[in-house]
Design an enzyme around this catalytic site. Structure first.
Site, PDB file in Angstrom:
ATOM      1  N   CYS A  47      -0.487   2.167  -5.287  1.00 57.71           N
ATOM      2  CA  CYS A  47      -1.146   3.535  -5.580  1.00 57.71           C
ATOM      3  C   CYS A  47      -0.392   4.542  -5.722  1.00 57.71           C
ATOM      4  CB  CYS A  47      -2.185   3.791  -4.435  1.00 57.71           C
ATOM      5  SG  CYS A  47      -3.585   2.507  -4.426  1.00 57.71           S
ATOM      6  N   HIS A 100       0.810  -1.278   0.025  1.00 56.92           N
ATOM      7  CA  HIS A 100       0.050  -0.006  -0.093  1.00 56.92           C
ATOM      8  C   HIS A 100       0.954   1.236   0.095  1.00 56.92           C
ATOM      9  CE1 HIS A 100      -4.025  -1.849   0.229  1.00 56.92           C
ATOM     10  NE2 HIS A 100      -3.488  -2.663   1.504  1.00 56.92           N
TER      11      HIS A 100
END
Length: 314
Positions: A234, A192
């Protein structure tokens, strides 16, 4: 009479010494011949034994054999724990499987960081398996797996120390990156992330300036000849934005403001299986090392949810 007796004694003594020298010389010749026979016999046996034991193989010139001959090192990092992050472990094991099977790189030149191996998680109904495809046919955990850093050992500090070589002297060689100024180094990181950072196990972060400083130190310490960083998270491109080290390439799964999404999910597994860029990338790692521009273009033609970014520093 006495002179004649003395002369005969001298003659006898000379004759005795002559016979002794003759016998001695004969013994030496016999010994030398015996040694020669033994040496010839021994050499013959050794040669035939060597011929029988050598495993002759033809030299291949395909991509795999080139990668095997190269001084190529790989560092693979999955930064996420907890069952919902199944896909991040699958990402890492897919790359691990590819560098071993497609590039032919042995485990001694691969360092694998896995925060949690979900193949043995109690919620995994397919014990010891991690699937990357929707049909549940591609098990990336199949076969022998050597995890070098697991659980709490996966941290910003441990990765930094591995990449820069600043580890305690007691560190096993198998847990070190023994690259040099002639090495190709591939670093893959999945987890993440967000604007200019990558999370490690939900309790710490590595920011873009950190990875840039690490790569610069690697260059200063002559720990690579060419380095490729792959980031699947991301806003991945922002993690590479500060890199200025020579001969580096950064392939990122998403641009600033974009999220990175999974490619497949499974109701049977009860999870997302693998991220999109990694799914498209892992069968083509040799192209990443030889022609990253063409590969990035191919990836972008197939990507549905985000745009791959490629940054190269000459």
């Amino acid at each position: 009479r006495n002179r004649r007796r003395d002369g005969m004694s001298l003659y006898s003594e000379r004759e005795r010494k002559r016979k002794m020298r003759s016998r001695y010389a004969s013994s030496l010749l016999t010994a030398a011949a015996l040694v020669l026979v033994l040496l010839t016999s021994s050499s013959s046996c050794s040669c035939s034994a060597l011929v029988e034991e050598v495993d002759w193989t033809e030299v291949n010139t395909d991509k795999t054999s080139r990668a095997q001959r190269d001084n190529t090192w790989v560092v693979i990092v999955d930064t996420s724990r907890y069952w919902l992050n199944y896909r991040h472990a699958t990402n890492a094991f897919a790359i691990y499987r590819s560098v071993r099977e497609n590039l032919g790189i042995p485990d001694r030149r691969i360092l694998l960081f896995v925060a949690e191996d979900f193949a043995t998680n109690s919620r995994n109904v397919f014990y010891q398996q991690l699937f990357a495809d929707a049909e549940l046919k591609v098990d990336v955990h199949e076969g022998e797996v050597e995890v070098d850093y697991a659980g709490d050992a996966v941290s910003v500090e441990s990765l930094t120390r591995v990449l820069t070589g600043r580890q305690p002297e007691s560190t096993p060689r198998s847990k070190t990156l023994s690259s040099d100024q002639t090495s190709d180094v591939l670093i893959y990181i999945s987890g993440h992330g967000g604007e200019n950072f990558m999370k490690f196990q939900d309790n710490e972060q590595m920011i873009g300036e950190d990875i840039a400083d690490i790569l610069q130190e690697m260059h200063n310490l002559r720990r690579y000849g060419r380095l490729t960083l792959v980031v699947d998270t991301c806003k991945a491109a922002t993690f590479c934005q500060h890199i200025t080290s020579p001969k580096t390439t950064c392939l990122a799964s998403s641009l600033r403001g974009q999220n990175s999404y999974s490619k497949h999910s499974s109701g049977e597994v009860g999870n997302s299986l693998i991220d999109e860029m990694t799914w498209l990338l892992y069968p083509h790692l040799d192209d990443l090392l030889t022609d990253p521009k063409s590969l990035a273009a191919k990836l972008n033609r197939k990507m549905e949810y985000s745009t791959v970014d490629l940054k190269m520093v000459g």
